[in-house]
Design an enzyme around this catalytic site. Structure first.
Site, PDB file in Angstrom:
ATOM      1  CG  HIS B  68      37.769  13.731  -5.068  1.00 42.79           C
ATOM      2  ND1 HIS B  68      38.148  14.633  -4.098  1.00 42.79           N
ATOM      3  CD2 HIS B  68      38.459  12.585  -4.791  1.00 42.79           C
ATOM      4  CE1 HIS B  68      39.000  14.056  -3.266  1.00 42.79           C
ATOM      5  NE2 HIS B  68      39.224  12.813  -3.662  1.00 42.79           N
ATOM      6  CG  ASP B  97      62.682  35.062 -11.914  1.00 41.49           C
ATOM      7  OD1 ASP B  97      62.010  34.064 -12.207  1.00 41.49           O
ATOM      8  OD2 ASP B  97      62.193  36.105 -11.460  1.00 41.49           O
ATOM      9  CD1 TRP B 137      41.492   8.625 -10.960  1.00 45.55           C
ATOM     10  CD2 TRP B 137      42.988   9.802 -12.132  1.00 45.55           C
ATOM     11  NE1 TRP B 137      42.703   8.013 -10.822  1.00 45.55           N
ATOM     12  CE2 TRP B 137      43.648   8.721 -11.535  1.00 45.55           C
ATOM     13  CE3 TRP B 137      43.731  10.683 -12.917  1.00 45.55           C
ATOM     14  CZ2 TRP B 137      45.010   8.483 -11.695  1.00 45.55           C
ATOM     15  CZ3 TRP B 137      45.091  10.432 -13.073  1.00 45.55           C
ATOM     16  CH2 TRP B 137      45.712   9.349 -12.458  1.00 45.55           C
ATOM     17  CB  SER B 165      49.864  24.361 -17.603  1.00 43.88           C
ATOM     18  OG  SER B 165      50.324  24.605 -16.306  1.00 43.88           O
ATOM     19  CB  SER B 166      52.295  19.730 -16.908  1.00 42.55           C
ATOM     20  OG  SER B 166      51.191  19.739 -16.082  1.00 42.55           O
ATOM     21  CG  HIS B 249      53.297   3.668 -12.307  1.00 44.92           C
ATOM     22  ND1 HIS B 249      52.375   3.265 -11.372  1.00 44.92           N
ATOM     23  CD2 HIS B 249      54.466   3.736 -11.677  1.00 44.92           C
ATOM     24  CE1 HIS B 249      52.989   3.076 -10.222  1.00 44.92           C
ATOM     25  NE2 HIS B 249      54.259   3.357 -10.375  1.00 44.92           N
ATOM     26  CD  GLU B 251      50.392  13.002 -13.004  1.00 46.42           C
ATOM     27  OE1 GLU B 251      51.171  13.398 -13.894  1.00 46.42           O
ATOM     28  OE2 GLU B 251      49.828  13.765 -12.201  1.00 46.42           O
ATOM     29  CE1 TYR B 253      56.648   5.649  -7.547  1.00 47.29           C
ATOM     30  CE2 TYR B 253      56.650   4.936  -9.816  1.00 47.29           C
ATOM     31  CZ  TYR B 253      56.554   4.648  -8.482  1.00 47.29           C
ATOM     32  OH  TYR B 253      56.360   3.373  -8.082  1.00 47.29           O
ATOM     33  CB  SER B 264      65.628  14.523   1.473  1.00 48.76           C
ATOM     34  OG  SER B 264      65.033  13.319   1.073  1.00 48.76           O
ATOM     35  CG  HIS B 298      51.672  -1.757 -11.333  1.00 46.23           C
ATOM     36  ND1 HIS B 298      52.905  -1.400 -10.875  1.00 46.23           N
ATOM     37  CD2 HIS B 298      50.949  -0.620 -11.370  1.00 46.23           C
ATOM     38  CE1 HIS B 298      52.914  -0.095 -10.638  1.00 46.23           C
ATOM     39  NE2 HIS B 298      51.756   0.392 -10.935  1.00 46.23           N
ATOM     40  CG  HIS B 299      48.017   1.235 -12.725  1.00 45.91           C
ATOM     41  ND1 HIS B 299      47.601   1.943 -11.635  1.00 45.91           N
ATOM     42  CD2 HIS B 299      49.330   1.538 -12.886  1.00 45.91           C
ATOM     43  CE1 HIS B 299      48.609   2.669 -11.161  1.00 45.91           C
ATOM     44  NE2 HIS B 299      49.667   2.443 -11.899  1.00 45.91           N
ATOM     45  CB  THR B 324      60.573   3.053  -2.183  1.00 48.14           C
ATOM     46  OG1 THR B 324      60.310   3.159  -3.583  1.00 48.14           O
ATOM     47  CG2 THR B 324      59.658   3.988  -1.436  1.00 48.14           C
ATOM     48  CE  LYS B 327      64.103   8.701  -3.209  1.00 55.36           C
ATOM     49  NZ  LYS B 327      64.876   9.866  -2.776  1.00 55.36           N
ATOM     50  NE  ARG B 446      38.970   3.269  -7.501  1.00 51.75           N
ATOM     51  CZ  ARG B 446      40.013   3.608  -8.278  1.00 51.75           C
ATOM     52  NH1 ARG B 446      40.779   2.690  -8.827  1.00 51.75           N
ATOM     53  NH2 ARG B 446      40.299   4.862  -8.480  1.00 51.75           N
TER      54      ARG B 446
END
Lengths: 300, 521
Positions: B68, B97, B137, B165-166, B249, B251, B253, B264, B298-299, B324, B327, B446
């Site tokens: 998932h 293009d 994951w 791909s990315s 991390h 990722e 963002y 915006s 921080h993870h 943040t 924003k 979890r």
């Protein structure tokens, strides 16, 4: 070089027609992934996948990928020779290559990061540094923290590679190769094709000698020094870093060889030689990675 | 100028080099993956509806949470933003293009390949032919190295293909934005969606290769006897977490910066005021991107980092709330005294601002090291990242889809149904995720298929919210189908005086646009 347009008119950006190569390349990667995973599992006997032809599938995938690269690059070469590349498009290609090389830099950064992390943190911590006295005491109390790590916590031992034999020669080979490539690059900018061919050939030959020396060094490490992928973190990092570098040298040397053939066929002009430049950038990138490798993997 | 005839049939889609067709394929692919990943979430919620084991075995439950997460992150959220980038960036900057159209096609077709491999593993597992990836994951070593099932090797190569791909997609976006802008479109005139994607693409090129490095080391540890993540050979499993989160991390963002760009873009249209603080939005985005590289640990507050490490990562993480906050302030200031109307894209945008901020605030709570040591690996974390990813990223994609659908299809969507989709989603998503904060604070872990009785009532309602949210998404399929089939014709402007070059071309957007670049004043 660029498509000649009437004066006063902006040349249009060339958007290629439909192409079969991207999806064929994607399918080739699918075959490589399925074959590769099966092949690795079968050849390292972690899992017995009887009945699946991992190795053969992998080989078919690799061959398909080469065909795709041939076809795709051929399409762009034909466009380039057909005068479809505007200045703007060649800037796109150059930027694309530059950012691709940046992604490669970050790929190596992960491995260099692993090396620094291991040397600065993991090894001292396993030896009890910082607040890890109990870790040391409870896990491997006999473990001595030093680098290069020739005795693993669980007691495997081996020799390490000295920088002042083959690696130093290899450094010299690659740097010299880079110099000859730069001479060839300057020659292509003034249209002196004979000079390009001569210097590029020397650069390529030096690259291939480098690979030969590297292969000999690996053989020596495995047979005489007991230094293998299984030699704890030192062996792991040594072979991962030098191995991926070697893979990139191989790719770079193939690129340069193709450039030699294309130069001989007269594809490049002083204004239009993006492919040569891209290959040269790649070669210099491989060069720089090696110099870092020489310092932090072999020497320090 | 000579145009190649537009081919029809399936070849048109397989071989296309057109940014609009590739954009549509990305969007439809991500929608399909959203439902596949959503179906797995339904399995998870069905199992957790009552305490005890009733539906699936624990190992299959682990496979569900793992896949998932992988499918939603790499298959739903990321490709949906790439699809929007493909469609909108050339239109917004006046380019004919994407800069490298064939590469663009390749980037897309690698995704079905990668996810085909991953989904095949789940189908095999469902048929009892060997476990799918089951290590979460984040695929921490040694769960994924020493204890990973055989399918892990296929997963590793699938991640490599997603990565190619990315990276190729990101290279294309960066080159397009830097090299293809119409004359007069200076950097500080670019729409914010373009700016945020420029920065996102940079993050992608910087960190996806690090992920590739991590899975490569995993493969070597699994099969070739190396010791990267094995302390017995002098390696360190915690090093895996460092490398993973150095990717991971930025990722997160990557999955939210384009959303900031979308919001915006939409809020000024329906507040009928120019965006408040354009330049500060650009700088805030760049600051968030910079900070994203120095907050990864921080993870990992519970793995036993040195005190200085924990402190550094705590402070850096809290610093992110400054840009943040800028924003969120700017969005609110844009709406302040605006002549607001509440069309569907605006509804999703306002919901985004409110609910994303909740996710941001719970993130600030998680940033505090001693507090995090209590919250770590509980449902509080699950609540946090679902607020930022579902009511953040996914809501912004819905906002964007409703905003630009008339431009893409030439038809207005059915407003009543779309509003129903919005309200049903909004209510159910909060029933789904808000109580997770409380069961998390009550320390429900979890990724566990069972729980103590005191969490039973909350989990029942969470599951009800989950099923309702899942069903609500089917409404979107109906809206989409009706909108593609027909409906009231859209004008080229669609909305009232929207900003941007994309509104100067007809609706639906013709296949080729801006072949001769427009001049921007």
């Amino acid at each position: 070089m660029a498509a000649q347009t009437e004066p006063g008119k902006t040349p249009l950006y060339y958007v290629p027609a439909q192409s079969v190569w991207p999806i064929y390349t994607a399918i080739a990667l699918l075959i490589i992934a399925i074959g590769g995973a099966n092949f690795i599992q079968q050849s390292t006997d972690k899992v017995a996948n009887e009945g699946t032809l991992g190795g053969a599938t992998f080989a078919v995938g690799l061959f398909a990928l080469l065909v795709c690269m041939w076809g795709w690059f051929r399409e762009t070469v034909v466009e380039s020779l057909g005068g479809k590349n505007s200045t703007q498009l060649s800037i796109s290609y150059r930027m694309g290559m530059g950012w691709f090389i940046f992604s490669e830099v970050m790929f190596f950064a992960a491995f260099f990061g692993a090396l620094f992390y291991t040397r600065l943190l993991t090894i001292p911590w396993l030896g009890g540094a910082g607040n890890n006295a109990m870790t040391h005491e409870l896990l491997w109390p006999q473990f001595q923290a030093f680098w290069p790590l020739t005795l693993t916590p669980d007691g495997r031992t081996f020799e390490v590679m000295s920088p002042w034999g083959l690696p130093a020669i290899n450094t010299l080979l690659l740097v010299t190769s880079g110099v000859f490539l730069t001479i060839a690059h300057h020659a292509i900018k003034v249209g002196d094709n004979a000079k390009v061919l001569k210097n590029l050939a020397i650069a390529i030959i030096l690259g291939f000698i480098f690979m030969g020396v590297q292969a000999y060094e690996y053989h020596h490490a495995y047979v005489e020094m007991g230094l293998t992928l299984n030699s704890g973190i030192y062996g792991s990092l040594f072979f991962l870093l030098t191995g991926f570098h070697g893979l990139h040298v191989t790719i770079g040397a193939i690129m340069l060889t193709v450039m030699w053939v294309r130069t001989a066929k007269g594809h490049f002009t002083p204004e239009n030689h993006f492919a040569f430049e891209a290959a040269a950038w790649y070669w210099h990138f491989v060069d720089v990675v090696w110099i870092f490798l020489f310092f932090v993997v072999y020497w320090l | 100028m000579a145009h190649h005839a537009n081919p029809t049939g399936f070849k048109r889609w397989l071989l296309t080099t057109n940014h609009k067709e590739i954009g549509s394929m990305y969007l439809l692919f991500s929608l399909a993956m959203f439902f596949v990943g959503g179906f797995m979430a339904m399995v998870i919620r069905a199992e957790l509806m009552y305490p005890g084991l009733q539906l699936v075995q624990p190992d299959f439950f682990n496979q569900m949470t793992t896949t998932h997460g992988l499918i939603m992150v790499f298959g739903a959220v990321m490709p949906s933003f790439v699809g929007l980038a493909n469609w909108m960036i050339p239109l917004m900057i006046g380019a004919p293009d994407m800069a490298l159209p064939r590469l663009n096609n390749w980037s897309f077709w690698l995704l079905p390949v990668a996810f085909g491999i991953l989904i095949f593993a789940i189908i095999k597992s469902f048929l009892g032919l060997g476990a799918a990836p089951n290590f979460g994951w984040t695929f921490y070593a040694p769960l994924s190295t020493s204890y990973g099932p055989p399918s892990t090797d296929f997963f590793i190569l699938s991640v490599h293909i997603m990565g190619i791909s990315s990276i190729m997609g990101a290279v294309n976006v960066i080159v397009t934005i830097i090299n293809m802008r119409a004359p007069g479109m200076t950097m500080m005139k670019m729409p914010l969606f373009v700016w945020t994607w420029l920065i996102t693409a940079f993050l992608l090129i910087a960190v996806i290769p690090v992920l590739a490095g991590a899975v490569t080391m995993m493969l070597f540890d699994r099969h070739f006897g190396t010791s990267f993540f094995d302390a017995a050979g002098g390696g360190d499993p915690v090093m895996f977490q460092h490398i993973f989160w150095f990717f991971g991390h930025p990722e997160v963002y990557i999955m939210i910066l384009p959303a900031f760009g979308i919001i915006s873009t939409i809020i000024p249209t329906f507040a009928r005021k120019p965006l408040f603080g354009y330049a500060s939005m650009v700088y805030a985005t760049a600051s968030i991107a910079f900070l994203s590289f120095i907050v990864w640990a921080h993870h990992m507050f519970t793995v036993g980092l040195p005190l200085q490490g924990n402190l550094f990562f705590m402070y850096m993480t809290m610093l992110i709330s400054v840009p943040t906050g800028v924003k969120v302030f700017n969005w609110i200031a844009t709406m302040w005294r605006g002549a607001m109307t509440f069309e569907v894209p605006m509804l999703f945008s306002i919901a985004f601002v409110v609910l994303f901020t909740i996710g941001g605030l719970s993130g600030l709570m998680l940033a505090i090291t001693p507090a995090d040591q209590q919250y770590h690996d509980t449902y509080f974390v699950v609540a946090h990242f679902h607020y930022v990813l579902v009511t953040g990223a996914i809501f912004s994609v819905y906002a964007a889809a409703y905003y630009w659908l008339p431009k893409w299809t030439g038809n207005m969507f059915h407003t009543g149904l779309a509003k129903f989709h919005f309200w049903a989603s909004l209510i159910s998503v909060n029933v789904l995720f808000f109580p997770m904060h409380f069961v998390g604070l009550g320390s429900m872990p979890r990724r566990i298929p069972d729980y103590p009785l005191q969490f039973a009532d909350m989990n029942f309602w969470i599951s009800i919210g989950g099923f309702a949210f899942g069903l609500s998404q089917i409404i979107f399929l109906v809206v989409l189908y009706k909108c593609v089939k027909g409906g009231e014709k859209a004008t080229s402007e669609v909305w009232e005086n929207p900003e941007g070059l994309e509104w100067t071309i007809p609706s639906p957007a013709p296949l080729h646009t801006f072949e001769v670049p427009p001049t921007v004043k």
